[in-house]
Design a protein around this motif. Sequence first.
Motif, PDB file in Angstrom:
ATOM      1  N   ALA A 574       0.845  -1.261  -0.027  1.00 20.03           N
ATOM      2  CA  ALA A 574       0.014   0.034  -0.086  1.00 20.03           C
ATOM      3  C   ALA A 574       1.039   1.302   0.167  1.00 20.03           C
ATOM      4  N   LEU A 575       0.217   2.274  -0.602  1.00 21.28           N
ATOM      5  CA  LEU A 575       1.160   3.572  -0.456  1.00 21.28           C
ATOM      6  C   LEU A 575       0.116   4.631  -0.513  1.00 21.28           C
ATOM      7  N   GLU A 576       0.628   5.810   0.193  1.00 23.27           N
ATOM      8  CA  GLU A 576      -0.531   6.733   0.486  1.00 23.27           C
ATOM      9  C   GLU A 576       0.206   7.993  -0.621  1.00 23.27           C
ATOM     10  N   LEU A 577      -0.575   8.573  -1.317  1.00 17.16           N
ATOM     11  CA  LEU A 577      -0.304   9.835  -1.921  1.00 17.16           C
ATOM     12  C   LEU A 577       0.012  11.028  -1.176  1.00 17.16           C
ATOM     13  N   GLN A 578       0.961  11.667  -1.585  1.00 17.81           N
ATOM     14  CA  GLN A 578       1.258  13.009  -0.908  1.00 17.81           C
ATOM     15  C   GLN A 578       0.240  13.944  -1.534  1.00 17.81           C
ATOM     16  N   ALA A 579      -0.809  14.531  -0.454  1.00 18.25           N
ATOM     17  CA  ALA A 579      -1.788  15.163  -1.008  1.00 18.25           C
ATOM     18  C   ALA A 579      -2.109  16.389   0.244  1.00 18.25           C
ATOM     19  N   ILE A 603      -4.771  -3.118 -14.140  1.00 18.33           N
ATOM     20  CA  ILE A 603      -4.470  -3.527 -12.574  1.00 18.33           C
ATOM     21  C   ILE A 603      -6.067  -2.829 -12.028  1.00 18.33           C
ATOM     22  N   TYR A 604      -6.891  -3.648 -11.469  1.00 14.63           N
ATOM     23  CA  TYR A 604      -8.114  -3.230 -10.765  1.00 14.63           C
ATOM     24  C   TYR A 604      -7.758  -2.850  -9.633  1.00 14.63           C
ATOM     25  N   THR A 605      -7.895  -1.406  -9.379  1.00 18.88           N
ATOM     26  CA  THR A 605      -7.626  -1.141  -7.978  1.00 18.88           C
ATOM     27  C   THR A 605      -8.895  -0.282  -7.492  1.00 18.88           C
ATOM     28  N   ARG A 606      -9.048  -0.218  -6.267  1.00 19.38           N
ATOM     29  CA  ARG A 606     -10.065   0.772  -5.526  1.00 19.38           C
ATOM     30  C   ARG A 606      -9.537   1.387  -4.401  1.00 19.38           C
ATOM     31  N   ILE A 612      -3.505   4.011  -2.223  1.00 22.70           N
ATOM     32  CA  ILE A 612      -3.567   3.093  -3.308  1.00 22.70           C
ATOM     33  C   ILE A 612      -2.956   1.689  -2.754  1.00 22.70           C
ATOM     34  N   TYR A 613      -3.666   0.843  -2.927  1.00 23.51           N
ATOM     35  CA  TYR A 613      -2.923  -0.751  -2.685  1.00 23.51           C
ATOM     36  C   TYR A 613      -3.072  -1.855  -3.411  1.00 23.51           C
TER      37      TYR A 613
END
Lengths: 649, 649
Positions: A574-579, A603-606, A612-613
């Motif tokens: 998993a990653l967290e986007l810088q926002a 790649i089917y992501t939700r 995003i993971y």
Amino acid sequence: MGFVWWRLPVGLPVLDPLGRFNVIFIGIWPLRFPGVLVGDGRLGGISGTISAYESLKLRGYDVVAIVIEDHGLINEIPLKSYLRSRVPVFVLPPIPQDPSNDLMEWFDESCNVFNSLKDIMLEAYLERMRRLNEMPRKAGDVFWWPFTQHKLVPPSAVTVIDSRCGENFSVYKVQNKEYITQQFDACASWWTQGPDATLQTELARDMGYAAARFGHVMFPENVYEPALECAELLLDGVGKGWATRVYFSDNGSTAIEIALKMAFRKFSSDHGILPELLKNNPTESCIELMVLALKGSYHGDTLGAMEAQAPSSFTGFLQQPWYTGRGLFLDPPTVFMHNGKWTVSLPEVFHSATLKPEDTTFRARDEIFLKSRDESNLAGLYSLYVSQQLSQYSTLSETNKQIGALIMEPIIQGAGGMHMVDPLFQRMLVNECRHCRIPVIFDEVFTGFWRLGVESAAELLGCVPDMACFAKLMTGGIIPLAATMATDAIFDSFTGDSKLKALLHGHSYSAHAMGCTAAAKSIKWFKDPYTNLNITSEKSQKMLLRELWDAELVQQISSHPSVSRVVTLGTLFALELQADESDAGYASLYARSLVQMLREDGIYTRPLGNVIYVMCGPCTSPKMCTLQLLKLYTKLEEFTLVKTKMNIN
Amino acid sequence: MGFVWWRLPVGLPVLDPLGRFNVIFIGIWPLRFPGVLVGDGRLGGISGTISAYESLKLRGYDVVAIVIEDHGLINEIPLKSYLRSRVPVFVLPPIPQDPSNDLMEWFDESCNVFNSLKDIMLEAYLERMRRLNEMPRKAGDVFWWPFTQHKLVPPSAVTVIDSRCGENFSVYKVQNKEYITQQFDACASWWTQGPDATLQTELARDMGYAAARFGHVMFPENVYEPALECAELLLDGVGKGWATRVYFSDNGSTAIEIALKMAFRKFSSDHGILPELLKNNPTESCIELMVLALKGSYHGDTLGAMEAQAPSSFTGFLQQPWYTGRGLFLDPPTVFMHNGKWTVSLPEVFHSATLKPEDTTFRARDEIFLKSRDESNLAGLYSLYVSQQLSQYSTLSETNKQIGALIMEPIIQGAGGMHMVDPLFQRMLVNECRHCRIPVIFDEVFTGFWRLGVESAAELLGCVPDMACFAKLMTGGIIPLAATMATDAIFDSFTGDSKLKALLHGHSYSAHAMGCTAAAKSIKWFKDPYTNLNITSEKSQKMLLRELWDAELVQQISSHPSVSRVVTLGTLFALELQADESDAGYASLYARSLVQMLREDGIYTRPLGNVIYVMCGPCTSPKMCTLQLLKLYTKLEEFTLVKTKMNIN
């Protein structure tokens, strides 16, 4: 309407940014061309044809017609009668035995049959295309999707899933022309998925058998093989060393509600509330029981499970007017990787503490789980903080509130945003609650069954609960089933002479045979090194999954300017986007364009807000995982470029 | 250990008290002797053998060995490799082609194989017996059964279910010697069951296909055939004429929690609570929403569903410390048969009313459901009572309580003791709530899908809801799946620009492919006169089940001195035993000896306190139903005799 296109070639070469070369192979199965079964018109051919038909169905093939050669035995009559409305049966005239014979006559006689077969195949194909084409609109008209704002999902945004094979969806798309493409199910269909393609076929057969042999039968006071085998495997696996009882239900939320009822009874019994209750009116009490839980935790959507969660977007009057939040919710310290380094992030309450760098930074992920951390300064700080919090409720306060249970997701908080909670903090929580005789519940609905690389996350945490809840991956990801496991001490607080003292909670399909069969199969499959090549045994005999995510690539992503943190463990990356603050949170649409790019790249992501993971199954090959990470990395670059451009403009 | 005994002869003649003669036939399948599959050693025999093996599995047979004739093609090698650990494969030497040949030599050569087969069959058989024998003790050790006081269930009271076929369990027993016997599943395994033996086999194959083709795939924002077909069938069946949306979940309890969330949102939106909320802090409100519900109703065991029920043994602090009872709970008038007559029993509040006899007594059950009753005095009384009750909450009271939803089980309250609520009263409730713009929920978890002789109980009630919940019989009784259906007006109160306005509730296996496949199959099967011989069409084209319970026998039982009331409708026959106050209620053990007698006579019942019921599937033949009633009648006589003797002594 033309024929559907198959977008990916059979062998797909990929060159990764680290200069390595990967190839993935895919079959023709997902195209789902209509099949004609060439049956047997000879003696004994009726059962043989039916069996072949069933074997094809059991592998997900669509047989649209059966054709047999005429041997004068009119096999077609019983076949038609047996298959009734499902499949038409055709008869070809006897094939000339003498090879010198001219076949033209035979072809002439067979012409009608071959034409009919062609028509039926074409018709079946066109019918499927017609249906696939209308699906997005129809879905938007009749479904009410969970967790979905329908207004944000126009037909063009609906994913049409034509089949799944192991980790991949076959997705039908229309862009200029129709085509079928493969998408890696990176959200593991809400974290349920475990099967590779082989296990999926095995489950299909075993569940067919369970349905035929048992259907569903009543559970209470009864026993039948699938339920018993499943319970024994659970106790010998995720419950090993502590659990002695299995309570079956349908999903994580019900498993949690059951665990809470268990915990509160045990607490009431241990703290002298129960005898008093039984003496007086058993329906009333002046004591208000609460849970000790962590902020950011998630335990399900039924009211009881919601009450054990801290207030959030899910719990307001708008969603659940009955929610009150019956807990003391602590802010947990978390751990993540950034710029290639694992670091503890402490909540505000610990900010004034003086700590050594080795207390909060780690050279490798394994160090986070070391039991030797119990001797650190940080351990003392955590312990003190928890005991202070608990002491507010140790004697009956004016409000008569008492902490009757500790509930938490061990190691990873899933729905809360894939946060890794410092295991040392969770261990200290358990220790302090034990000290106060507060029953401990582990919510392993997400973390259980190899999700985090070990069968139970309790192994990582280094301590055991009094109750634990399992669901999702338990059946291998094929069918709903949940289990609340408990110790004998918990169980004993429900035994007595009256039925009214028993745990009066149950669901119609408790321990249903198909679910238990799938669970028993999957539990064995995942931990058998013969069927799961990812299983490795350490010297200590503890079974682990090998590392699935490429270490170098993970480090690289954690150093990407668009990424604020990375968590990787077992089947999870998993990653967290810088926002900005305004772009964070559950309802954030910040990650939307990245998700779109990933879907287009297979790649089917939700997303979870701006997290995003990518998640795989316990048997997924590291090669397949690396391929997904590579794609993610590439799209991350594109996404960053676009965002930068937008900011400049 | 000897071989197991088959207790029932193949044809069982029964003479009933009315002097009629019945015979039931049963197969040898439930004996479950270990099978040896004679495979095919010829060219093409590998796939044929595997297919035959799979067809047997799909019918619930246990194949313990495969044997093929040697044709020099070493078919056994790929077979062994494919079947791996599951089944051993043996090879017999080629059978002499010349019939004049002496077979003795061949038998000598084959001797080892035949001995091995015999050993394997015996071993498999003994292993099964060993396991069956240990099951009761093991079950008591590892299971935590729902709704069960374990202390009251010694191993000898545990029912060992070896298989099910249609309506019957195969039960393994030890009394002097071991034997397998059949029990009619009279509690329909907690009211879930629908399949006859044919449907069970069909479901096994279709679900195998669904597992192979789809496994489970993510539902939100996606579409796949089984979910779409199931939703369309629901809207065209139980939701016809009112529902436009389907929300899938896992069981009745979750379906209810979802319906309540829907209702409260709609109510808040209609009564101006929502705009105010959205303007201010959406997480807080001074308004307390409640349900209008009926005493004796039951809607599930998760907290939200429990809150919509009146206080009972299930809701006290002992069971659920968080229960508060968020409803206005009315005492409903009920209808039952006694001494052959149907009568309304009015709650105390109506006792002073002056009514005509035709208001409260009926010559036939159909009269109870007549819409013309809306013009009766009783209708006026009901209406007035309900509107008075509602008026207390029509303006904001000091406590700020408002009735935000009506929730009820249409016609029959199941778990509450199989009470038939006067449909006139329920119709007036719906009318009054409509008048006050209070959303109406029908809990059809028990009543739906032909349980009461019609596909939806709303047809009997003569009015429709805004939301309805279905589960149990929906999948034919094979697998958990639930649906909350709703109107567009309800759906619209969740649409908007923000995800936070959407219904944020969901379960991992929402609309799972296997459940939707089973549901689609069963919905079609139950209403097709070709597959369900009980389906009759009235002149009005409304489909009904024919009467399943022998009218004469029902009358006779309703006049029995031990019986205080009878309710029969659709697939349900229920009676309440005449008992003192002290012997009534959920925890009553009064009916225990009768239940024991019935189980020994081949009817598996589970009492609701002193209520005994027999339930069949929508396809069960009236002959089979009559047989159960006959047995019940006979045992009732015995039971009465024993009770009378006990009282004399």
